[in-house]
Design a protein around this motif. Structure first.
Motif, PDB file in Angstrom:
ATOM      1  N   TYR A 302       0.807  -1.219   0.000  1.00  0.00           N
ATOM      2  CA  TYR A 302       0.000   0.000   0.000  1.00  0.00           C
ATOM      3  C   TYR A 302       0.846   1.278   0.000  1.00  0.00           C
ATOM      4  O   TYR A 302       0.304   2.378   0.162  1.00  0.00           O
ATOM      5  N   GLN A 304       2.402   4.647  -0.753  1.00  0.00           N
ATOM      6  CA  GLN A 304       1.843   5.685  -1.612  1.00  0.00           C
ATOM      7  C   GLN A 304       2.905   6.236  -2.571  1.00  0.00           C
ATOM      8  O   GLN A 304       4.106   6.213  -2.279  1.00  0.00           O
ATOM      9  N   ASP A 305       2.430   6.752  -3.698  1.00  0.00           N
ATOM     10  CA  ASP A 305       3.344   7.257  -4.719  1.00  0.00           C
ATOM     11  C   ASP A 305       4.284   8.324  -4.170  1.00  0.00           C
ATOM     12  O   ASP A 305       5.442   8.427  -4.605  1.00  0.00           O
ATOM     13  N   ASP A 307       5.353   8.586  -1.007  1.00  0.00           N
ATOM     14  CA  ASP A 307       6.153   8.141   0.134  1.00  0.00           C
ATOM     15  C   ASP A 307       7.642   8.154  -0.226  1.00  0.00           C
ATOM     16  O   ASP A 307       8.022   7.862  -1.364  1.00  0.00           O
ATOM     17  N   THR A 346       3.708   5.664   5.001  1.00  0.00           N
ATOM     18  CA  THR A 346       2.331   5.286   5.292  1.00  0.00           C
ATOM     19  C   THR A 346       2.315   3.999   6.097  1.00  0.00           C
ATOM     20  O   THR A 346       3.110   3.093   5.840  1.00  0.00           O
ATOM     21  N   ASN A 418      -3.198  15.603   2.535  1.00  0.00           N
ATOM     22  CA  ASN A 418      -3.744  14.594   1.642  1.00  0.00           C
ATOM     23  C   ASN A 418      -4.737  15.250   0.689  1.00  0.00           C
ATOM     24  O   ASN A 418      -5.740  15.840   1.115  1.00  0.00           O
ATOM     25  N   TYR A 437     -10.037   7.219   3.927  1.00  0.00           N
ATOM     26  CA  TYR A 437      -9.403   6.489   2.828  1.00  0.00           C
ATOM     27  C   TYR A 437      -9.353   5.017   3.207  1.00  0.00           C
ATOM     28  O   TYR A 437      -8.734   4.639   4.208  1.00  0.00           O
ATOM     29  N   ASN A 451      -2.262   2.687  -4.443  1.00  0.00           N
ATOM     30  CA  ASN A 451      -0.967   3.337  -4.223  1.00  0.00           C
ATOM     31  C   ASN A 451      -0.962   4.831  -4.516  1.00  0.00           C
ATOM     32  O   ASN A 451       0.060   5.490  -4.308  1.00  0.00           O
ATOM     33  N   SER A 452      -2.094   5.361  -4.976  1.00  0.00           N
ATOM     34  CA  SER A 452      -2.203   6.812  -5.195  1.00  0.00           C
ATOM     35  C   SER A 452      -3.402   7.391  -4.449  1.00  0.00           C
ATOM     36  O   SER A 452      -3.821   8.515  -4.725  1.00  0.00           O
ATOM     37  N   ARG A 456      -0.715  12.797  -1.756  1.00  0.00           N
ATOM     38  CA  ARG A 456      -0.096  13.707  -0.798  1.00  0.00           C
ATOM     39  C   ARG A 456       0.550  14.931  -1.442  1.00  0.00           C
ATOM     40  O   ARG A 456       1.111  14.867  -2.529  1.00  0.00           O
TER      41      ARG A 456
END
Length: 787
Positions: A302, A304-305, A307, A346, A418, A437, A451-452, A456
């Motif tokens: 999971y 995030q793009d 991160d 995350t 976010n 989310y 993943n998006s 952020r």
């Protein structure tokens, strides 16, 4: 057993034997062609030289501390203050050689150390999240990492591309290391230029999970007195089975040595690393906390793009070695370093959507954000005067040393917003508006934009903690042979320091400044008795001390080693004290190519700083805690036959809180992040000159998450029994490798780590909110080219 050739002022030089690559080749040929009879007729110095050249036939970049003929055994330490071979020292020191590191398939320091008995890794939340954090014999050691004998204070990712060997000293170690080191210390010995010979080595690796890695190690002799060496790295991989989480490494280590004679040399070097990761926080613990039935919950990848975890390191070091006479040597190491460590990551946790929301209630995962940045600037200089003499008929190695360090750290937060659209509703309030989310949809599958999802927007915030420690140290150490069999090791060290911490908070922001000064003494005493040619037995005691607020990454979070206050004021605290008692034996077997060690030990830690509540509060009760660790450790390193190599060991330990004013119920409980039983073994078999194969296995017993220096979180039942709330399951993981050497210039190695694809966990956060996963199976092939 005793190696009389090892002296504190004897220079290590092969210039007369091999001034160039051609001379090295001639020497290798002579070593390979020598018959047992000619070797018997040769002098002792010539025999050592020929053995060394045989090892060079396998690896061009010779580690001067290696044991000839035993790729997993180090003969000596890279620390100039350790003047006798490791097999003669009265303490437990485990050394990971370059050959061991290569065969293991691990390149970052963290998985290497996690595989060693007596060491576990820890987690942090908004402090030292992914910078290397180690726990040795139950004691926090994240600030006890050294490079060539100087403390490396940055909370960074550490790589091994420029490392000759990793030395792990177990047990209190403040005479050598200064503050901290309650459980031990880690010292990285780096690769340096040599005027002895030229070589070039390149390694190219490809593997699963988009793995690619290339390194070059080149040494050039530019004249009889001058040499330069360059180590260069590029590496990338997705986290096995957790992509898009990934790891990228770029590094360079440059070294230049000027050596106008055997009595004097100067080395200047630079080390730079850029580690850019998209980290994977892993899984989490879930279950009935009232019964202790908590188990890991597996999550989809999971990350995030947006991160990231970045470690930028730049270090400059100057080294001087000067033999003033045959018996007196002066050394200096001076370093200036900078590091910039930052992350926004995350974490996932279990949740349930609201029954009043669209689609009704269903189980899901929701996310939290964890972030921090840290900028470190430090200066250190260490000078040693080494005097070798004969006293009472035996060899005497006296060291008089001084050290100055200036260590500055600025911590701050990232400002994160976010921007992604909510996709679910959680909570019990009425209404249908989306407010969260969710990573798992109503169909039980990961959402398509997992993943998006958070989208952020990240901006670097202001510094909110300004940490500074300035330390001046002086020490004397002596090693004296009382008789041919009896040797005494001893030393004392005095440290005095000035500490300051500025904390920014409130609205409007205001700075609260805390300052104090203190000093402390430490010492060690060891005695060894040689048992003929077989080995020796030893007894030792040693101390360590740590200061209030000794950890630079957590400000006033007292439960994690930050500055502790009492009633809002800086207390008149004394340093924490640790004492080691150890009995052991070291047997140097099979023509000194195999070292078997065994020890029993006890570490008593007193005057421990205790936080009154959670680890986030600065409020505490002062020096009101104590704990104890007892154990047995077995170690082995080297060759039992010319073709069969081993490195491994096991520890059986017991930890106990012996005193706690903050919470008397902690007394009798174990320490957080502590494994009662650990074992590991890596073995290599080389049936022919061309072919080798090996396997490794590591095991850790169950651990329980919690704050350093105290018991894990626990619940007491009505009948008076208790259970720990945050268990980290035991694991056993196996690795394997094969190697084929086509000729003296080309070889290929295939590593398969986590061969059976076990699901296992390294550590948990104290609440179980995140649970670091060990890497899934990864297969990597590496082609090595030598010139």
């Amino acid at each position: 057993m005793r190696d009389r050739s090892r002296g504190v002022v004897r220079p290590f030089s092969l210039r007369n034997a091999r001034g160039s690559a051609a001379a090295a080749a001639i020497g290798i040929g002579a070593a390979l062609l020598a018959t047992p009879a000619t070797a018997q007729d040769a002098s002792e110095d010539e025999e050592v030289e020929l053995d060394t050249l045989r090892i060079e036939d396998r690896t061009a970049d010779v580690n001067p501390n290696a044991e000839p003929g035993a790729p997993y055994k180090a003969r000596t330490s890279g620390d100039v203050r350790i003047t006798r071979p490791i097999a003669e020292m009265p303490n437990t020191m485990q050394v990971l050689t370059e050959s061991y590191i290569e065969d293991s398939g691990y390149t970052d320091l963290r998985p290497l150390l996690d595989a060693q008995p007596g060491i576990t890794v820890g987690t942090g939340e908004n402090g030292n999240q992914f910078g290397d954090r180690y726990i040795i014999r139950g004691q926090e050691a994240r600030s006890d990492v050294f490079v060539d004998g100087l403390r490396d204070p940055g909370m960074t990712t550490r790589e091994t591309f420029a490392v000759d060997q990793v030395e792990i000293s177990k047990g209190p170690n403040s005479t050598f290391a200064g503050r901290g080191t309650a459980g031990g210390a880690v010292n990285l010995i780096t690769k340096q230029a040599t005027t002895d010979y030229d070589f070039v080595r390149a390694d190219i690796g490809l593997g699963t999970d988009r793995y690619v890695r290339g390194t070059v190690d080149a040494n050039f002799v530019l004249g009889e007195d001058l040499a330069v060496r360059a180590n260069v790295l590029y590496g990338y991989t997705e986290v096995p089975d957790r992509g898009p989480a990934d790891r990228e490494r770029k590094g360079a280590a440059l070294s230049a040595t000027w050596s106008p004679g055997d009595a004097f040399d100067i080395t200047l070097d630079y080390y730079g690393l850029r580690a850019h990761d998209k980290p994977d926080i892993g899984d989490y613990l879930s279950g009935d906390g009232s019964t202790g039935n908590r188990l890991p919950v597996e999550t989809p990848p999971y990350a995030q793009d947006q991160d990231f975890m970045r470690s930028h390191v730049d270090v400059f070091t100057g080294r001087v070695n000067w033999a003033l006479s045959d018996n007196v040597k002066l050394t200096n190491r001076t370093r200036y370093g900078m590091s910039d460590n930052g992350y926004v990551v995350t974490a996932a946790a279990g949740n349930t959507t609201s029954a009043t929301g669209p689609g009704g209630a269903y189980p899901t995962i929701t996310f939290s954000t964890h972030q921090k940045f840290q900028k470190v600037d430090y200066f250190a200089t260490q000078t040693n005067l080494l005097i070798s003499s004969d006293m009472m008929g035996g060899k005497n190695d006296l060291i008089i040393g001084a050290e100055y360090t200036d260590h500055s750290v600025k911590n701050g937060n990232w400002l994160n917003t976010n921007t992604g659209a909510f996709n679910c509703r959680t909570g019990t309030a009425a209404g249908s508006a989306l407010n969260n989310y969710c990573g798992i949809g109503a169909d039980g599958r990961p959402v398509s934009n997992l993943n998006s999802l958070l989208g952020r927007s990240i901006v670097r915030g202001a510094v909110n903690q300004d940490y500074h420690v300035e330390t001046l140290s002086a020490y004397v150490m002596d090693t004296l042979d009382i008789t041919d069999a009896l040797t005494v090791f001893g030393g004392v060290r005095f440290d005095t320091y000035d500490y300051s911490l500025g904390v920014t908070g409130g609205n409007p922001p205001a700075v609260t400044q805390y300052e104090y000064s203190d000093s402390f003494w430490n010492g060690h005493l060891g005695v060894t008795y040689e048992l003929g040619e077989l080995g020796m037995i030893y007894a030792s005691v040693a101390t360590a001390a740590d200061i209030n607020g000794g950890e630079s990454d957590v400000g006033t979070n007292a439960g994690y080693g930050g500055l502790l206050l009492v009633d809002g004021e800086l207390p008149d605290a004394i340093p924490e004290r640790s004492m080691l008692y150890e009995l052991g034996t070291k047997l140097n077997l099979f023509d000194n190519r195999f070292l078997l060690t065994a020890s029993v030990f006890q570490i008593d830690k007193d005057d421990v700083f205790e936080a009154a509540g959670s680890g986030y509060t600065p409020t505490g009760t002062g020096n009101t805690g104590a704990n104890r660790t007892r154990g047995f450790e077995l170690g082995l390193a080297g060759n039992i036959t010319p073709i069969w190599s081993f490195q491994g060991g096991l520890t059986v330990m017991d930890a106990e809180i012996t005193k706690s004013a903050a919470n008397p119920l902690r007394v009798g409980k174990t320490l957080s992040n502590f494994a009662d039983f650990q074992a590991s073994l890596l073995t290599r078999i080389q049936p022919t000159d061309a072919f080798a194969l090996g396997f490794a296995v590591k095991h850790k017993s169950k651990r329980y998450a919690g704050q350093p220096d105290t018991a894990p979180a626990f619940t007491t039942r009505p009948d008076g029994t208790f259970f720990y709330n945050q268990p980290v399951p035991a694991y056993t993981v196996g690795d394997a490798f094969v190697e084929y050497r086509f000729n003296e210039n080309i070889e290929f190695r295939l590593n398969a780590n986590n061969l059976t694809d076990e699901k296992y966990y390294l550590a948990a956060y104290q609440s179980g909110r995140f649970l670091y996963k060990g890497d899934a199976r990864q297969v990597v092939g590496t082609l090595t080219l030598r010139y």
